[in-house]
Design an enzyme around this catalytic site. Structure first.
Site, PDB file in Angstrom:
ATOM      1  N   HIS A 101       5.168   8.653  27.721  1.00  0.00           N
ATOM      2  CA  HIS A 101       5.745   9.658  26.974  1.00  0.00           C
ATOM      3  C   HIS A 101       7.032   9.222  26.191  1.00  0.00           C
ATOM      4  O   HIS A 101       6.915   9.527  25.224  1.00  0.00           O
ATOM      5  CB  HIS A 101       5.835  11.034  27.576  1.00  0.00           C
ATOM      6  CG  HIS A 101       4.614  11.635  28.328  1.00  0.00           C
ATOM      7  ND1 HIS A 101       4.582  11.910  29.679  1.00  0.00           N
ATOM      8  CD2 HIS A 101       3.258  11.948  27.597  1.00  0.00           C
ATOM      9  CE1 HIS A 101       3.477  12.564  29.781  1.00  0.00           C
ATOM     10  NE2 HIS A 101       2.731  12.420  28.867  1.00  0.00           N
ATOM     11  N   LYS A 104      -3.053  27.086  34.184  1.00  0.00           N
ATOM     12  CA  LYS A 104      -3.050  25.690  34.768  1.00  0.00           C
ATOM     13  C   LYS A 104      -2.059  25.656  35.713  1.00  0.00           C
ATOM     14  O   LYS A 104      -0.930  26.238  35.660  1.00  0.00           O
ATOM     15  CB  LYS A 104      -2.974  24.671  33.607  1.00  0.00           C
ATOM     16  CG  LYS A 104      -3.099  23.467  34.019  1.00  0.00           C
ATOM     17  CD  LYS A 104      -2.956  22.514  32.877  1.00  0.00           C
ATOM     18  CE  LYS A 104      -3.012  21.021  33.401  1.00  0.00           C
ATOM     19  NZ  LYS A 104      -2.456  20.034  32.418  1.00  0.00           N
ATOM     20  N   ARG A 108      -4.054   6.014  25.428  1.00  0.00           N
ATOM     21  CA  ARG A 108      -3.737   4.915  26.146  1.00  0.00           C
ATOM     22  C   ARG A 108      -4.954   3.802  26.522  1.00  0.00           C
ATOM     23  O   ARG A 108      -4.990   2.751  26.511  1.00  0.00           O
ATOM     24  CB  ARG A 108      -3.588   5.286  27.988  1.00  0.00           C
ATOM     25  CG  ARG A 108      -1.858   5.728  27.890  1.00  0.00           C
ATOM     26  CD  ARG A 108      -1.947   6.782  29.118  1.00  0.00           C
ATOM     27  NE  ARG A 108      -2.926   7.914  29.247  1.00  0.00           N
ATOM     28  CZ  ARG A 108      -3.242   8.628  29.991  1.00  0.00           C
ATOM     29  NH1 ARG A 108      -2.564   8.783  31.172  1.00  0.00           N
ATOM     30  NH2 ARG A 108      -4.037   9.596  29.938  1.00  0.00           N
ATOM     31  N   SER A 152       0.797  11.251  34.418  1.00  0.00           N
ATOM     32  CA  SER A 152       1.876  12.285  35.214  1.00  0.00           C
ATOM     33  C   SER A 152       1.336  12.261  36.465  1.00  0.00           C
ATOM     34  O   SER A 152       2.069  12.283  37.509  1.00  0.00           O
ATOM     35  CB  SER A 152       1.960  13.513  34.469  1.00  0.00           C
ATOM     36  OG  SER A 152       2.338  13.290  33.231  1.00  0.00           O
TER      37      SER A 152
END
Ligand code: COA
Length: 160
Positions: free
Chosen positions: A17, A41, A93, A131
């Site tokens: 990031h 979430k 990515r 992450s």
């Protein structure tokens, strides 16, 4: 004057990031990293922890004059409109990111024709970082100190 927003969960911010942030500020005049507050979430870090880790990282990098850090709730297009931002920045990515991001960008375009999504391809050393993977490796005793910024690593040491 092009204003851009880099939205995400950032649970937590990784070096991948940070790479996107550093490259984006060379392109956009006004750049905001914005953390999604999504109460439905289950995040590992609270919203304030996620925002604080990003702020501390930005400060450590000496970028506080060039990067704003904020948070938002609800639809991204509504937030972008409130902020008068023209661009959403996302990192790509691998091809696996593409399908998800493509759908996202199309939906956002459908909701707001004036908003553009711009993708930056990740720099090679970060192509395998995410992450949740960083958190999993850390939990299982792996070394992730070179995969997240120092303030994030310190917060992980306290939290996990
Ligand atoms: N380097 C390393 N990792 C990266 C990366 C990069 N350049 N880009 C993304 N990732 C990883 C993250 O680490 C994260 O990993 P994880 O799945 O293991 O946790 C994953 O890719 C995606 O995370 P992130 O970039 O934080 O995005 P997100 O998918 O959590 O958030 C929002 C997406 C916030 C942009 C989106 O949910 C949103 O806008 N929500 C608001 C509601 C809305 O408008 N919905 C309708 C949208 S059409």
């Amino acid at each position: 004057m092009v204003k851009a927003i880099y939205p995400g969960s950032f649970d937590p911010l990784t070096n991948g990031h940070l790479d996107i942030i550093k490259r984006s500020i060379e392109i956009f005049d006004d750049f905001t990293v914005s953390v999604l507050n999504n109460p439905s979430k289950k995040n590992l870090f609270t919203l304030s922890e996620r925002v604080k880790m990003i702020k501390n990282t930005i400060k450590l990098e000496g970028l506080e004059d060039r990067v704003n850090v904020d948070s938002f709730e609800g639809l991204l297009v509504h937030y972008a409109s409130r902020k008068a931002a023209k661009v959403i920045v996302r990192g790509l990515r691998a091809m696996t990111d593409f399908e998800y991001e493509f759908q996202f960008a199309l939906m956002n375009k459908n909701l707001d024709k004036k908003l553009e999504t711009i993708f930056l391809t990740t720099s090679e050393p970060y192509s395998f970082i995410s992450s949740s993977l960083v958190v999993e490796v850390y939990r299982l005793g792996g070394n992730v100190a070179d995969k997240v910024p120092q303030p994030v690593f310190e917060c992980m040491q306290k939290t996990i």
